[in-house]
Write a protein that holds these residues in place. Structure first.
Motif, PDB file in Angstrom:
ATOM      1  N   UNK A 161      -8.699  -9.671   5.393  1.00 29.36           N
ATOM      2  CA  UNK A 161      -7.426 -10.352   5.664  1.00 29.36           C
ATOM      3  C   UNK A 161      -7.553 -11.799   5.181  1.00 29.36           C
ATOM      4  N   UNK A 162      -7.331 -12.048   3.890  1.00 30.66           N
ATOM      5  CA  UNK A 162      -7.474 -13.418   3.374  1.00 30.66           C
ATOM      6  C   UNK A 162      -6.485 -14.397   3.979  1.00 30.66           C
ATOM      7  N   UNK A 167       3.023  -8.020   8.445  1.00 29.65           N
ATOM      8  CA  UNK A 167       2.918  -6.590   8.743  1.00 29.65           C
ATOM      9  C   UNK A 167       1.995  -5.926   7.736  1.00 29.65           C
ATOM     10  N   UNK A 168       1.341  -4.863   8.183  1.00 28.48           N
ATOM     11  CA  UNK A 168       0.540  -4.031   7.291  1.00 28.48           C
ATOM     12  C   UNK A 168       0.975  -2.582   7.471  1.00 28.48           C
ATOM     13  N   UNK A 182      -1.414  -6.931  10.948  1.00 32.18           N
ATOM     14  CA  UNK A 182      -2.435  -7.119   9.920  1.00 32.18           C
ATOM     15  C   UNK A 182      -3.728  -7.626  10.566  1.00 32.18           C
ATOM     16  N   UNK A 183      -4.367  -6.743  11.340  1.00 30.60           N
ATOM     17  CA  UNK A 183      -5.585  -7.105  12.059  1.00 30.60           C
ATOM     18  C   UNK A 183      -6.851  -6.848  11.259  1.00 30.60           C
ATOM     19  N   UNK A 184      -6.745  -6.076  10.178  1.00 35.17           N
ATOM     20  CA  UNK A 184      -7.909  -5.740   9.379  1.00 35.17           C
ATOM     21  C   UNK A 184      -8.556  -4.427   9.746  1.00 35.17           C
ATOM     22  N   UNK A 206       2.455  -7.226   3.906  1.00 35.40           N
ATOM     23  CA  UNK A 206       3.761  -7.791   3.589  1.00 35.40           C
ATOM     24  C   UNK A 206       3.941  -9.178   4.207  1.00 35.40           C
ATOM     25  N   UNK A 207       4.774  -9.970   3.555  1.00 33.24           N
ATOM     26  CA  UNK A 207       5.335 -11.179   4.162  1.00 33.24           C
ATOM     27  C   UNK A 207       6.770 -11.309   3.666  1.00 33.24           C
TER      28      UNK A 207
END
Length: 234
Positions: A161-162, A167-168, A182-184, A206-207
């Protein structure tokens, strides 16, 4: 992408692409850097930046930039000047896909680090200085390509997660897409992990930002996809 779009493709050298992918990624939540911009509230602007892993592309990704412009009566707005800028690649001017289409499109190799700025101007109508935080390019770390995992057992998927996305999504041939933070990491349930000789695992991030100076529904969105395959589930 729709077949009628006239595609202008941007290709950067391998050295340039390596620099693009390495620089500009911010580490905080991507949405914390969003800014809705300004405008005349006379245009409905829908903008998408879609990055997909592509082994045949320079930098390993293909990125498409598409902006549709409509007026308050949903008429196509032709002849606009549409730009998307980014600190890694500078300013892209998106050509209209065809006379009167109101759609503006360009494609390129790689996915740039850093944030994106959108400007749309046609005469006195405009949307300006919209900022979208870039989530960066993630890597799926578990499982890896050619791994063998147990069928009918819970499967943990992990990714880097850079810069945290809003959301993922995780999907396989047999599961999802499943929307999640987006917790990885995400655990695919055992019942959704059947035997599959060549499983494909994808993670999307996404963003999105709404455009303060655009008509209702105006937004700028980025999607980054990465894939691991094949994975043997047995």
């Amino acid at each position: 992408m729709k077949a009628f779009h006239r595609v202008l493709t941007l290709t950067l050298s391998p050295v340039t692409m390596a620099a693009v992918l390495a620089c500009g990624d911010n580490t905080g939540p991507a949405a914390s850097r969003n800014s809705p911009g300004t405008g005349t509230n006379t245009l409905r602007v829908t903008a998408d930046i879609d990055a997909k892993d592509d082994a045949g592309a320079v930098g390993g990704f293909t990125t498409e930039y598409l902006v549709t412009v409509r007026d308050g009566a949903s008429n196509k707005v032709s002849g606009a000047t549409v730009t998307i800028s980014n600190p890694s690649i500078g300013t892209l001017t998106l050509p209209e896909t065809g006379a009167g289409s109101g759609d503006y499109f360009v494609a390129g190799s790689g996915f740039p680090g850093g944030d994106f700025r959108l400007n749309v101007v046609r005469g006195t109508d405009n949307v300006r200085d919209v900022i979208l935080g870039g989530p960066g390019v993630h890597t799926i770390t578990t499982p890896v390509t050619n791994a063998t995992v147990a069928a009918n057992q819970a499967l943990t998927v992990r990714w880097t997660v850079p810069s945290r996305a809003t959301q993922a999504e995780v999907e396989t041939k047999n599961f999802g897409p499943q929307a999640l933070p987006d917790t990885g990491a995400y655990v695919i349930p055992a019942g959704s992990n059947p035997a599959e000789a060549a499983q494909q695992i994808r993670v999307f991030r996404y963003n999105e930002v709404s455009l303060a100076g655009g008509l209702l529904g105006s937004r700028l969105r980025v999607e980054v996809r990465n894939t691991v395959e094949p994975v043997s589930v047995q």
